[in-house]
Design a protein around this motif. Structure first.
Motif, PDB file in Angstrom:
ATOM      1  N   LYS A 124       0.609  -1.323   0.008  1.00 50.25           N
ATOM      2  CA  LYS A 124      -0.238   0.322  -0.192  1.00 50.25           C
ATOM      3  C   LYS A 124       0.852   1.177  -0.151  1.00 50.25           C
ATOM      4  O   LYS A 124       1.778   1.576   1.210  1.00 50.25           O
ATOM      5  N   SER A 125       0.134   2.004  -1.339  1.00 46.23           N
ATOM      6  CA  SER A 125       1.639   3.748  -0.773  1.00 46.23           C
ATOM      7  C   SER A 125       0.667   4.438  -0.155  1.00 46.23           C
ATOM      8  O   SER A 125      -0.859   5.094  -0.870  1.00 46.23           O
ATOM      9  N   ARG A 126       1.107   5.558  -0.048  1.00 43.29           N
ATOM     10  CA  ARG A 126       0.635   6.787   1.067  1.00 43.29           C
ATOM     11  C   ARG A 126       0.945   7.560   0.152  1.00 43.29           C
ATOM     12  O   ARG A 126       2.151   7.853   0.347  1.00 43.29           O
ATOM     13  N   PHE A 127       0.688   8.680  -0.307  1.00 40.92           N
ATOM     14  CA  PHE A 127       1.167  10.327  -1.082  1.00 40.92           C
ATOM     15  C   PHE A 127       0.270  11.278  -1.427  1.00 40.92           C
ATOM     16  O   PHE A 127      -1.544  11.110  -0.889  1.00 40.92           O
ATOM     17  N   ASP A 128       0.950  12.380  -1.112  1.00 37.72           N
ATOM     18  CA  ASP A 128      -0.226  13.441  -2.040  1.00 37.72           C
ATOM     19  C   ASP A 128       0.244  13.420  -3.003  1.00 37.72           C
ATOM     20  O   ASP A 128       1.880  14.114  -2.978  1.00 37.72           O
ATOM     21  N   ALA A 129      -0.352  14.139  -3.818  1.00 35.53           N
ATOM     22  CA  ALA A 129       0.002  14.734  -5.476  1.00 35.53           C
ATOM     23  C   ALA A 129      -1.260  15.681  -5.469  1.00 35.53           C
ATOM     24  O   ALA A 129      -2.452  15.618  -4.688  1.00 35.53           O
ATOM     25  N   LYS A 130      -1.301  16.696  -6.314  1.00 36.66           N
ATOM     26  CA  LYS A 130      -1.862  17.590  -6.883  1.00 36.66           C
ATOM     27  C   LYS A 130      -3.006  17.442  -7.893  1.00 36.66           C
ATOM     28  O   LYS A 130      -2.173  17.362  -8.564  1.00 36.66           O
ATOM     29  N   LEU A 131      -4.101  17.600  -8.034  1.00 41.54           N
ATOM     30  CA  LEU A 131      -4.647  17.588  -9.057  1.00 41.54           C
ATOM     31  C   LEU A 131      -4.366  18.425  -9.964  1.00 41.54           C
ATOM     32  O   LEU A 131      -4.414  20.128  -9.810  1.00 41.54           O
ATOM     33  N   LEU A 132      -4.506  18.114 -11.098  1.00 43.05           N
ATOM     34  CA  LEU A 132      -3.861  19.047 -12.468  1.00 43.05           C
ATOM     35  C   LEU A 132      -4.725  19.030 -13.599  1.00 43.05           C
ATOM     36  O   LEU A 132      -5.572  18.154 -13.762  1.00 43.05           O
ATOM     37  N   ARG A 133      -5.135  20.166 -13.957  1.00 42.81           N
ATOM     38  CA  ARG A 133      -5.688  20.480 -15.342  1.00 42.81           C
ATOM     39  C   ARG A 133      -5.351  19.688 -16.454  1.00 42.81           C
ATOM     40  O   ARG A 133      -4.086  20.472 -16.763  1.00 42.81           O
ATOM     41  N   PRO A 134      -6.196  19.732 -17.228  1.00 39.90           N
ATOM     42  CA  PRO A 134      -5.273  19.046 -18.658  1.00 39.90           C
ATOM     43  C   PRO A 134      -4.987  19.843 -19.585  1.00 39.90           C
ATOM     44  O   PRO A 134      -6.255  20.912 -19.447  1.00 39.90           O
ATOM     45  N   ALA A 135      -4.067  20.254 -20.283  1.00 37.79           N
ATOM     46  CA  ALA A 135      -4.912  21.285 -21.370  1.00 37.79           C
ATOM     47  C   ALA A 135      -5.251  20.989 -22.963  1.00 37.79           C
ATOM     48  O   ALA A 135      -5.510  21.824 -23.524  1.00 37.79           O
ATOM     49  N   LYS A 136      -5.091  19.665 -22.682  1.00 32.48           N
ATOM     50  CA  LYS A 136      -6.679  19.096 -24.153  1.00 32.48           C
ATOM     51  C   LYS A 136      -7.088  17.817 -23.613  1.00 32.48           C
ATOM     52  O   LYS A 136      -6.493  17.191 -23.619  1.00 32.48           O
ATOM     53  N   PRO A 137      -8.075  18.575 -22.936  1.00 35.44           N
ATOM     54  CA  PRO A 137      -9.188  17.661 -22.055  1.00 35.44           C
ATOM     55  C   PRO A 137     -10.216  16.960 -23.413  1.00 35.44           C
ATOM     56  O   PRO A 137     -10.790  16.095 -23.253  1.00 35.44           O
ATOM     57  N   GLY A 138      -9.900  17.708 -24.313  1.00 30.41           N
ATOM     58  CA  GLY A 138     -10.513  16.736 -25.214  1.00 30.41           C
ATOM     59  C   GLY A 138     -12.585  17.625 -24.865  1.00 30.41           C
ATOM     60  O   GLY A 138     -12.509  18.259 -24.821  1.00 30.41           O
ATOM     61  N   ASN A 139     -13.351  16.837 -25.645  1.00 32.85           N
ATOM     62  CA  ASN A 139     -14.561  17.251 -25.249  1.00 32.85           C
ATOM     63  C   ASN A 139     -15.113  16.770 -24.134  1.00 32.85           C
ATOM     64  O   ASN A 139     -16.040  17.772 -23.485  1.00 32.85           O
ATOM     65  N   ASP A 140     -14.415  16.135 -22.752  1.00 35.12           N
ATOM     66  CA  ASP A 140     -14.879  16.187 -21.497  1.00 35.12           C
ATOM     67  C   ASP A 140     -14.104  17.198 -20.771  1.00 35.12           C
ATOM     68  O   ASP A 140     -13.065  16.413 -20.106  1.00 35.12           O
ATOM     69  N   THR A 141     -14.494  18.375 -20.232  1.00 35.15           N
ATOM     70  CA  THR A 141     -13.598  18.907 -19.308  1.00 35.15           C
ATOM     71  C   THR A 141     -13.341  19.296 -17.600  1.00 35.15           C
ATOM     72  O   THR A 141     -13.218  19.697 -17.597  1.00 35.15           O
ATOM     73  N   SER A 142     -14.776  18.373 -17.817  1.00 30.24           N
ATOM     74  CA  SER A 142     -14.399  17.818 -16.328  1.00 30.24           C
ATOM     75  C   SER A 142     -13.506  17.133 -15.194  1.00 30.24           C
ATOM     76  O   SER A 142     -14.132  16.407 -14.078  1.00 30.24           O
TER      77      SER A 142
END
Length: 184
Positions: free
Chosen positions: A7-25
């Motif tokens: 089991k791994s436990r870590f923190d990470a930042k949520l990023l917005r994709p530069a090219k999300p395609g048709n779904d930007t959510s």
């Protein structure tokens, strides 16, 4: 689905994709290298875990840098009470047995039309099938995809159970990478 004991436990930042395609959510995050190194393979790997305490199961993708990345859809973002830019806490455990991959319709049709290939396909391991499908799906052009499907059927029909010369991690071929993050 049962999991292995790592089991791994870590923190990470949520990023917005530069090219999300048709779904930007959706958003994504890249696993720290040490967390990725605890996984059983550098290629696609299915995990169970939590994000901010909310349980989920997902398949991690190789990032081309010997790590993995995770796509986080809107439903998981909402369930985890998270948004792009947030640092989230994850706990991940690789599943003990990879789920059977969905065979793309064009490849399924090609296998059905080549009985020898289909017979060998059915006798391969789940991980090998994941790799075959990943290799076919990673083609950037329809022409390349069609050639890979034909080549896959030929190789399978000749008895090959593993796609040859396929870098599952994308590190050497640069075939796979995490999405580019939007700087905004």
């Amino acid at each position: 689905m049962t999991t292995v004991d790592v089991k791994s436990r870590f923190d990470a930042k949520l990023l917005r994709p530069a090219k999300p395609g048709n779904d930007t959510s959706w958003a994504f995050l890249v696993l720290p290298r040490d967390a990725s190194e605890q996984l059983p393979r550098r290629g696609r790997t299915t995990v169970e875990g939590t994000i901010n305490g909310h349980p989920f199961q997902a398949t991690l993708e190789p990032d081309g840098q010997l790590s993995h990345w995770l796509q986080v859809d809107r439903a998981l973002l909402e369930a985890a009470g998270a948004a792009v830019g947030d640092v989230v806490t994850l706990e991940l455990t690789p599943v003990k047995k990879e789920p059977e991959p969905e065979v793309p319709p064009d490849f399924r049709e090609a296998l059905a039309a080549t009985p020898e290939a289909h017979k060998v396909w059915k006798s391969t391991t789940t991980i090998a099938r994941v790799d075959w499908i990943h290799w076919i799906s990673s083609a950037k052009q329809l022409k390349t995809r069609a050639k890979r499907i034909g080549d896959a059927c030929d190789m399978l029909a000749s008895g090959k159970k593993h796609v040859c010369c396929f870098d599952q991690s994308g590190y050497y071929s640069k075939a796979f990478r995490a999405p580019e993050a939007d700087d905004a």
